[in-house]
Enzyme design. Structure first.
Site, PDB file in Angstrom:
ATOM      1  CG  ASN A   1      45.208  -4.125 -12.663  1.00  0.00           C
ATOM      2  OD1 ASN A   1      44.134  -3.559 -12.801  1.00  0.00           O
ATOM      3  ND2 ASN A   1      45.320  -5.292 -12.054  1.00  0.00           N
TER       4      ASN A   1
ATOM      5  CD  GLU B   1      38.250  -7.713 -10.258  1.00  0.00           C
ATOM      6  OE1 GLU B   1      39.424  -8.127 -10.287  1.00  0.00           O
ATOM      7  OE2 GLU B   1      37.684  -7.176 -11.217  1.00  0.00           O
TER       8      GLU B   1
ATOM      9  CB  CYS C   1      42.985  -8.466  -8.277  1.00  0.00           C
ATOM     10  SG  CYS C   1      42.030  -8.952  -9.703  1.00  0.00           S
TER      11      CYS C   1
HETATM   12  O1  G3H Z   1      43.572  -7.329 -11.468  1.00  0.00           O
HETATM   13  C1  G3H Z   1      42.446  -7.852 -11.545  1.00  0.00           C
HETATM   14  C2  G3H Z   1      42.011  -8.492 -12.781  1.00  0.00           C
HETATM   15  O2  G3H Z   1      40.639  -8.789 -12.718  1.00  0.00           O
HETATM   16  C3  G3H Z   1      42.807  -9.717 -13.108  1.00  0.00           C
HETATM   17  O3  G3H Z   1      42.507 -10.174 -14.382  1.00  0.00           O
HETATM   18  O4  G3H Z   1      43.290 -12.529 -14.148  1.00  0.00           O
HETATM   19  O5  G3H Z   1      42.829 -11.547 -16.386  1.00  0.00           O
HETATM   20  O6  G3H Z   1      44.820 -10.816 -15.062  1.00  0.00           O
HETATM   21  P1  G3H Z   1      43.415 -11.321 -15.027  1.00  0.00           P
END
Ligand code: G3H
Length: 480
Positions: A158, A254, A288
């Site tokens: 993603n 993570e 996430c």
């Molecule tokens: O999908 C996991 C990422 O760490 C989320 O990052 O909050 O900048 O979209 P974000």
């Protein structure tokens, strides 16, 4: 327009074809066609890449911070120069809107620059021996941070560029070499990111890009004795599997989340609705940190649902090429999983406020009300555009449901009463709690922490630099 290319892997500063003679097709989630092929490398090629990394790391650890900084500044500049080309690939490969894809590249360049500056300003400490009973002032400990060796960086689909560079940049500034394994869907974006690093003239062998089938090189990489630290972002099941395999190798994980948006009776409901919708549905909820459930006080639930419905119905649905917020999910299986959660909830009595429509892997944004604890959507991470609303009678009930989750990434609390916000936030078992704002990772220098099934260790620029180094103590025994 992309031409169909076969991308090479990168080892010892060279682009190579695998001796396996095999490639993996990368299928665009919205074009429904193969947009490129990546190498399916062999275990022997993994061994070689790790050996190159160790050779390069020895010299790199001797370079000055200023020398490392110069390479990384060039990398950031190259990424900015290539932002349109890379954004085009990200869009086609993982179905992210072009503007968001471009923002991802620019955010990555900013991330790299901040990492350089942070690393330049990190200093060790010294301690006097005589601060401990019986200790001598002639004994002085000097604590410095030293690199770990070769870092395995595993990135998710993603954020195929940003979450890769968020591992590679701190690893390099800290004096490590890197084996970078992109998500298969995301590999071409990873190749482009490494092209920028190659243009920056990084010494050969320091960063090696390995692509291939998880079944062939996945566990092999994780269990490889040449890997000294692993930084992984991805699904919880894979993370748990990886932790079992990694044994005593330092790990930062993570993983997934089920971030609740807790809405108290005194919240600014209009603002809460805007934050929740943006938090839940951007990039079709494939983050996430997306808000993945709403826990709202029953006295204001009807009003909030009306506001949420209005906002959901404004969301654009379609193609990343048209900058739609709701885009096809990464693959058909992911869409079937989300659709399964929706069906299960409806069967068990949830109300569809809006949505519940699917066209192949495009799921329309779906709001489910009156969700209860016996429904899978109350607990499972959809990684898709469905938002369950759970009505609660009190703050205590909201906290109880929030904490019952296997996940613990972030939570949002919406209230005008700061004391109430802190009272709730202090009892929530997540890495971070956002007060009156959506859940999100950035700004990228903030500590980013997942607890329980959401991860292990801390990211955020300084924390990543710390996790990719260890302390080493030199003790001076001065003559009295
Ligand atoms: O999908 C996991 C990422 O760490 C989320 O990052 O909050 O900048 O979209 P974000």
């Amino acid at each position: 327009m992309l031409t169909l290319s076969t991308y090479k892997y990168y080892a010892n500063g060279e682009w190579k074809e695998s001796e396996s003679g095999q490639t993996i097709d990368i299928v665009s989630p919205y074009l429904d066609e193969v947009i490129g092929k990546v190498q399916a490398i062999t275990k022997k090629e993994v061994d070689e890449a790790i050996r190159f990394a160790h050779e390069a790391q020895k010299e790199w650890a001797e370079t000055s911070l200023q020398q490392r900084a110069a390479y990384l500044y060039k990398w950031a500049d190259e990424l900015v120069n290539m932002q349109e080309e890379i954004a085009e690939i990200i869009m086609k490969e993982v179905g992210k809107g072009r503007k968001d894809a471009q923002k991802e590249v620019v955010r990555t360049a900013d991330f790299i620059r901040y990492t350089i500056e942070e690393a330049l300003h990190m200093h060790g400490e010294s301690m006097r021996g005589d601060s401990f009973p019986g200790g001598a002032a002639s004994k002085v400990a000097i604590t410095q941070r030293v690199p770990l060796g070769v870092v395995l960086a595993v990135a998710p689909f993603n954020y195929p560029v940003n979450l890769a560079a968020a591992k590679v940049a701190p690893a390099l500034m800290a004096g490590n070499a890197v084996i970078f394994k992109p998500a298969t869907q995301g590999s071409i974006s990873g190749v482009k990111m490494i092209e920028a690093l190659d243009k920056a003239g990084l010494p050969k062998g320091l960063v090696n890009l390995v692509t291939g089938r998880g079944a062939v090189i996945g566990d092999y990489l994780v269990e490889h004795e040449g890997i000294n630290m692993i930084s992984f972002t991805g699904g919880t099941n894979t993370g748990v599997h990886l932790a079992e395999k990694a044994k005593m190798i330092p790990l930062v994980l993570e993983l997934g989340g089920k971030d609740p948006g807790i809405v108290c009776e005194d919240a600014d409901l209009h603002e809460a609705a805007l934050q929740i919708i943006s938090g839940a549905f951007s990039y079709s909820g494939q983050r996430c940190t997306a808000i993945k459930r709403v826990l709202v006080h029953e006295n204001v639930a009807d009003e909030l649902v009306t506001l949420l419905k209005a906002e959901v119905e404004k969301l654009s649905v379609g193609s990343p090429e048209q900058e739609s917020t709701i885009v096809p999910l990464i693959d058909n299986d992911s869409a079937s999983f989300v659709q399964g959660l929706i069906y299960d909830a409806i069967q068990k009595g949830a109300t569809v406020v809006t949505g519940n429509k699917r066209e192949q892997n495009l799921i329309y944004p779906t709001l489910l009300d009156h969700v209860t604890g016996n429904m899978h959507v109350a607990w499972k991470e959809p990684f898709g555009p469905v938002l369950p609303i759970i009505r609660v009678k009190s703050d205590e009930e909201a906290i109880h449901i929030a904490n019952k989750s296997e996940f613990g990434l972030q939570a949002s609390v919406f209230t005008k009463d700061i004391n109430r916000a802190f009272a709730i936030a202090n009892k929530i078992d997540t890495g971070s709690v956002q007060i009156n704002g959506r859940t999100e990772r950035g700004p990228d220098h903030f500590p980013f922490i997942g607890v329980k099934g959401s991860g292990m260790g801390v990211q955020g620029i300084r924390k990543s630099l710390e996790s990719m180094t260890r302390e080493k103590v030199l003790v001076l025994n001065l003559a009295d």
